[in-house]
Motif scaffolding. Structure first.
Motif, short mmCIF file in Angstrom:
data_model
loop_
_atom_site.label_atom_id
_atom_site.label_comp_id
_atom_site.label_asym_id
_atom_site.label_seq_id
_atom_site.Cartn_x
_atom_site.Cartn_y
_atom_site.Cartn_z
N VAL A 41 7.76 -37.59 -31.80
CA VAL A 41 7.70 -36.50 -30.80
C VAL A 41 6.90 -37.39 -29.47
N GLY A 42 6.45 -38.60 -29.01
CA GLY A 42 5.79 -39.05 -28.36
C GLY A 42 4.93 -39.57 -27.88
N LYS A 43 3.71 -39.57 -28.68
CA LYS A 43 2.66 -39.70 -28.71
C LYS A 43 2.28 -41.11 -28.05
N THR A 44 2.97 -42.36 -29.31
CA THR A 44 2.85 -43.48 -28.67
C THR A 44 3.64 -43.99 -27.28
N THR A 45 4.89 -43.59 -27.21
CA THR A 45 5.56 -43.90 -25.82
C THR A 45 4.24 -43.21 -24.57
N LEU A 46 3.33 -41.81 -25.35
CA LEU A 46 2.58 -41.40 -24.10
C LEU A 46 1.57 -42.98 -22.82
N LEU A 47 0.94 -43.26 -24.68
CA LEU A 47 -0.11 -43.63 -24.17
C LEU A 47 0.58 -45.07 -23.00
N ASN A 48 1.84 -45.79 -24.02
CA ASN A 48 1.91 -46.91 -23.33
C ASN A 48 2.54 -46.54 -21.85
N LEU A 49 2.56 -45.20 -21.35
CA LEU A 49 2.94 -44.88 -19.86
C LEU A 49 1.23 -45.13 -18.99
N ILE A 50 0.41 -44.38 -19.94
CA ILE A 50 -0.45 -44.72 -19.08
C ILE A 50 -1.50 -45.94 -18.96
N LEU A 51 -0.99 -46.86 -20.34
CA LEU A 51 -1.70 -48.07 -20.09
C LEU A 51 -0.19 -49.38 -19.43
N LYS A 52 0.53 -48.40 -18.33
CA LYS A 52 1.29 -49.56 -18.05
C LYS A 52 2.48 -50.15 -18.35
N LEU A 53 2.58 -49.96 -19.74
CA LEU A 53 3.55 -50.75 -20.45
C LEU A 53 4.95 -50.10 -20.18
N GLU A 54 5.30 -49.40 -20.08
CA GLU A 54 6.73 -48.64 -20.03
C GLU A 54 6.51 -47.54 -18.65
N LYS A 67 -7.97 -48.33 -13.06
CA LYS A 67 -8.96 -48.64 -14.37
C LYS A 67 -8.76 -49.54 -15.15
N THR A 68 -10.07 -50.61 -15.83
CA THR A 68 -9.22 -51.26 -16.90
C THR A 68 -9.56 -50.78 -17.93
N CYS A 69 -8.61 -51.38 -18.61
CA CYS A 69 -8.03 -51.27 -20.07
C CYS A 69 -8.71 -51.84 -20.93
N ALA A 70 -8.66 -50.87 -22.37
CA ALA A 70 -8.99 -51.46 -23.67
C ALA A 70 -8.16 -50.62 -24.22
N ALA A 71 -7.46 -51.80 -25.72
CA ALA A 71 -6.92 -50.78 -26.48
C ALA A 71 -7.06 -51.00 -27.65
N VAL A 72 -6.47 -49.79 -28.93
CA VAL A 72 -6.74 -50.11 -30.27
C VAL A 72 -4.66 -49.62 -30.89
N PHE A 73 -3.65 -50.66 -30.78
CA PHE A 73 -2.43 -50.32 -30.42
C PHE A 73 -2.39 -50.35 -32.76
N GLN A 74 -1.50 -49.51 -32.30
CA GLN A 74 -0.62 -49.59 -34.56
C GLN A 74 -1.24 -50.38 -34.95
N GLU A 75 -0.66 -51.64 -34.34
CA GLU A 75 -0.24 -52.80 -34.79
C GLU A 75 -1.42 -53.72 -34.26
N SER A 139 -14.48 -51.72 -20.04
CA SER A 139 -12.84 -51.17 -19.51
C SER A 139 -13.82 -50.00 -19.26
N GLU A 140 -12.39 -48.97 -18.32
CA GLU A 140 -12.76 -47.80 -18.06
C GLU A 140 -12.36 -46.75 -18.73
N LEU A 141 -11.81 -47.07 -19.56
CA LEU A 141 -10.84 -46.45 -20.45
C LEU A 141 -10.16 -46.88 -21.71
N ILE A 142 -10.33 -46.53 -22.68
CA ILE A 142 -10.18 -46.77 -24.34
C ILE A 142 -8.79 -46.10 -24.83
N VAL A 143 -7.62 -46.93 -25.20
CA VAL A 143 -6.92 -46.12 -25.65
C VAL A 143 -6.51 -46.53 -27.11
#
Length: 192
Positions: A41-54, A67-75, A139-143
């Motif tokens: 439905v676009g959940k991961t796409t949404l995260l990628n947009l927020i993280l500016k990966l797309e 904002k500085t970001c930290a992430a736990v990706f599916q991988e 980080s200021e944002l954790i995804v």
């Protein structure tokens, strides 16, 4: 004090498939927002947009630029040849000691990791290293994209408690399929 992250009329498509269409949401500063919805439905796409990966095809995203970001990706995206402590040290600020990292590992029931490349750890152990790395990063944002996927029930409950404490007062965005995770961690729940 940071700002809320605001997505306005976001559209994203891949070839003919529209994944997000006129999607708008506000992710409140200092709160954990859980995103739920069926696969694809676009959940991961949404995260990628927020993280500016797309980039979105149209619409705007504000409140993220500085904002500085930290992430736990599916991988897990760990440096496989390094040990667990080094994987965390790479991402955290210099004021966090190896002893503090060991204390965090203890909180997530991670043992038998010393002086081993993470490539030799189990999937669940790698996942916990990735979670601790994101939590300790300055980080200021954790995804987090399905961070508890694959854990057995007991470990999942312990990790829920760990994340509930670790994310308190931080801006976090969590994707999950599990209502229990969303109700435990989420201040706000968005259904896609």
């Amino acid at each position: 004090m940071g700002a809320d992250i605001v997505l306005s009329n976001i559209k994203k498509q891949y070839k003919e498939k529209v994944v997000l269409d006129q999607f708008s949401a506000t992710f409140l500063e200092g709160k954990t927002t859980c995103i739920m919805g069926p696969s694809g439905v676009g959940k991961t796409t949404l995260l990628n947009l927020i993280l500016k990966l797309e980039n979105p095809d149209s619409g705007t995203i504000t409140g993220i630029d500085k904002k500085t970001c930290a992430a736990v990706f599916q991988e897990d995206r760990l440096c496989e040849e390094f040990d667990a402590i080094t994987n965390v040290m790479i991402a955290v600020s210099s004021h966090i000691s190896e002893e503090q990292i060991r204390e965090e590992f203890e909180k997530v029931h991670l043992s038998d990791y010393e002086r081993k490349p993470v490539s030799s750890l189990s999937g669940g152990m790698k996942r916990r290293v990735a979670i601790v790395r994101a939590v300790l990063a300055d980080s200021e944002l954790i995804v987090l994209d399905e961070p508890l996927k694959g854990f057995d029930r007991t470990l999942k409950m312990d990790m829920l408690e760990y994340l509930k404490e670790a994310l308190k007062g931080k801006t976090a965005i969590l994707v999950t399929h599990e209502k229990e995770e969303a109700s435990t961690l989420g201040d706000i729940i968005i259904e896609l």
